[in-house]
Structures are given as structure tokens and as C-alpha cells.
Design a protein around this motif. Structure first.
Motif, mmCIF file in Angstrom:
data_model
loop_
_atom_site.group_PDB
_atom_site.id
_atom_site.type_symbol
_atom_site.label_atom_id
_atom_site.label_comp_id
_atom_site.label_asym_id
_atom_site.label_seq_id
_atom_site.Cartn_x
_atom_site.Cartn_y
_atom_site.Cartn_z
ATOM 1 N N GLN A 1 0.853 -1.093 0.083
ATOM 2 C CA GLN A 1 -0.014 0.137 -0.098
ATOM 3 C C GLN A 1 0.905 1.387 0.013
ATOM 4 O O GLN A 1 0.473 2.095 0.750
ATOM 5 C CB GLN A 1 -1.018 0.013 1.258
ATOM 6 C CG GLN A 1 -1.995 -0.890 1.120
ATOM 7 C CD GLN A 1 -3.045 -0.473 -0.027
ATOM 8 O OE1 GLN A 1 -4.040 0.153 0.196
ATOM 9 N NE2 GLN A 1 -3.153 -1.391 -1.177
ATOM 10 N N HIS B 1 -4.577 1.259 -5.645
ATOM 11 C CA HIS B 1 -4.230 0.996 -4.516
ATOM 12 C C HIS B 1 -5.239 0.225 -3.696
ATOM 13 O O HIS B 1 -5.021 -1.005 -2.869
ATOM 14 C CB HIS B 1 -3.231 1.866 -3.930
ATOM 15 C CG HIS B 1 -3.741 2.844 -2.918
ATOM 16 N ND1 HIS B 1 -4.379 4.014 -3.539
ATOM 17 C CD2 HIS B 1 -4.146 2.873 -1.472
ATOM 18 C CE1 HIS B 1 -4.727 4.721 -2.616
ATOM 19 N NE2 HIS B 1 -4.869 4.219 -1.456
ATOM 20 N N ARG B 2 -6.514 1.126 -3.588
ATOM 21 C CA ARG B 2 -7.509 0.575 -2.654
ATOM 22 C C ARG B 2 -8.262 -0.720 -3.515
ATOM 23 O O ARG B 2 -8.827 -1.600 -2.605
ATOM 24 C CB ARG B 2 -8.778 1.673 -2.619
ATOM 25 C CG ARG B 2 -8.021 2.826 -1.607
ATOM 26 C CD ARG B 2 -9.183 3.954 -1.414
ATOM 27 N NE ARG B 2 -10.089 3.486 -0.589
ATOM 28 C CZ ARG B 2 -11.320 3.872 -0.336
ATOM 29 N NH1 ARG B 2 -11.670 4.366 -1.662
ATOM 30 N NH2 ARG B 2 -12.272 3.430 0.276
ATOM 31 N N ARG C 1 -5.977 -3.466 -2.565
ATOM 32 C CA ARG C 1 -6.492 -3.813 -1.106
ATOM 33 C C ARG C 1 -7.825 -4.616 -0.946
ATOM 34 O O ARG C 1 -7.970 -5.587 -0.100
ATOM 35 C CB ARG C 1 -6.573 -2.417 -0.503
ATOM 36 C CG ARG C 1 -6.674 -2.731 1.373
ATOM 37 C CD ARG C 1 -5.265 -3.442 2.030
ATOM 38 N NE ARG C 1 -5.324 -3.713 3.331
ATOM 39 C CZ ARG C 1 -4.826 -4.607 3.888
ATOM 40 N NH1 ARG C 1 -4.327 -5.742 3.285
ATOM 41 N NH2 ARG C 1 -5.096 -4.686 5.066
#
Ligand code: SF4
Ligand code: SF4
Length: 191
Positions: free
Chosen positions: A33, A52-53, A56
Motif C-alpha cells: 500500500q 491501490h484501494r 487492497r
């Protein structure tokens, strides 16, 4: 674009991550992250979940949120994220994998016309080895707006673009057409 609110109470489970890792060949669990992918992405302004989310979210097992997101369809496959990732994760390839999974597993895209454009683009490449803009525009408009939409847009924009030499009527074909056709066959075989 609306930013997707991800759930706050999450019980992580790994089956979705394992599925995406297996299909994409990418080690999603290596992501720490750092956000370099998002910072280099030219189209985050139009995404509902930043890259990036999204990674995740795959990690946490948020399958529905990921496979229904705008992000996977807005991604332009430019690979800026892939070249920036310090862990060598091919994020662009993961996006492609997620698009395929969403279609094959029957998740409706948040914007129904985006998969139509995606399919029209791939069909054009499959047939001729490269995109023919006129064929792509006709095929996409016909599927998204019907014959009436095609006639209207053809009159409004198509003729003007043709006159200015922005569209080619006759499609080109690349010399390596057979190799491209083999790539499609092999990919379809692998599923
Ligand atoms: S650049 Fe790579 S490590 Fe950094 S957040 Fe993106 S996927 Fe994760
Ligand atoms: S490949 Fe997609 S996610 Fe990656 S930088 Fe380009 S547009 Fe953004």
C-alpha cells in the motif's frame, strides 16, 4: 463519478485473492500500500476505487465491490502503475483479469456501455490485427444506441470526421494477422 464507500466492518477472507492471483499470475499479497500505482495513474479522477484501494479490496476479499466497480472498466491499460510498483506487481494485468472475471461471472458493469466498447475494440483487433476506427464506431454505436442512434451520429459526427480525413473507410490489416489470431485462440483456450 461517485467514490465507492467500502464497508468499514470487514472480515477478511482469502478465496477471492487466491482466485485473482491464480488467474493473473500476480502476487497481490506482496502489495504494501505505498500508493505509487494510484499516484501515477492518469485516470483516477474517473475511478470510484483508486488502484491501490482496489488491490487492497481484492486482498480483503471484497469480490462484489471490486467486480462491480467503475475502476476496472475505466482503466486505460496504460501500465503506468505496473512500471511504478516497487513490488513488481503487474496491476494493469490484474485490471484486465478482473474485467474478464466480472464478465464471465455475470457481474453487471456499473456503466453498461463500457463492456460494449471493450468488446467492439477486441473484435476489431481480432479481425484485422489493429483497430479500424470506422468499424469500431459503427459496431459500438449500433450496439449501444441501435440503428436510429447510428444514423443520427453518422450524420452529426461521422460524415464530418470522414470529410476531414479523421476516419478511414477501408480497414488496414497488419502483416502478422495470423499471429494475432493465434494469440486470441490461445487466450480463449486458457479461459
Ligand atoms: S504500487 Fe504496488 S505495492 Fe504500491 S500500492 Fe500499488 S500495487 Fe501496492
Ligand atoms: S493501467 Fe489502468 S490503473 Fe494502471 S495507471 Fe494505467 S489506467 Fe491507471
Amino acid at each position: 463519478m461517485t467514490v465507492t464507500e467500502l464497508p468499514t466492518d470487514i472480515i477478511p477472507h482469502s478465496s477471492f485473492r487466491a482466485e485473482v492471483e491464480e488467474k493473473s499470475g500476480q502476487k497481490i499479497s506482496a502489495c504494501f500500500q505505498c500508493e505509487k500505482c494510484t499516484n501515477g495513474c492518469p485516470v483516477t479522477f474517473a475511478m470510484d476505487i483508486a488502484p491501490h484501494r482496489l488491490i487492497r479490496s481484492v486482498h480483503l476479499g471484497l469480490k462484489e465491490e471490486v467486480l462491480k466497480s467503475d475502476t476496472i472498466w475505466v482503466c486505460a491499460s496504460c501500465e503506468a502503475c505496473t512500471t511504478r510498483c516497487p513490488n513488481g506487481i503487474d496491476i494493469a494485468h490484474i485490471m484486465d483479469t478482473l474485467r474478464q472475471m466480472s464478465q464471465r461471472q455475470g457481474f453487471p458493469a456499473s456503466r453498461k456501455n463500457v463492456p460494449l466498447l471493450h468488446r467492439a475494440f477486441l473484435t476489431s483487433v481480432k479481425r484485422r490485427g489493429r483497430v479500424n476506427e470506422t468499424g469500431l464506431a459503427v459496431s459500438y454505436t449500433l450496439k449501444s444506441a441501435g440503428l436510429g442512434g447510428l444514423l443520427k451520429q453518422g450524420m452529426n459526427q461521422g460524415l464530418g470526421m470522414l470529410r476531414r480525413g479523421k476516419l478511414r473507410l477501408l480497414p488496414d490489416r497488419v502483416r502478422a494477422g495470423d499471429q494475432i489470431s493465434d494469440i486470441f485462440k490461445n487466450t480463449e483456450k486458457k479461459g
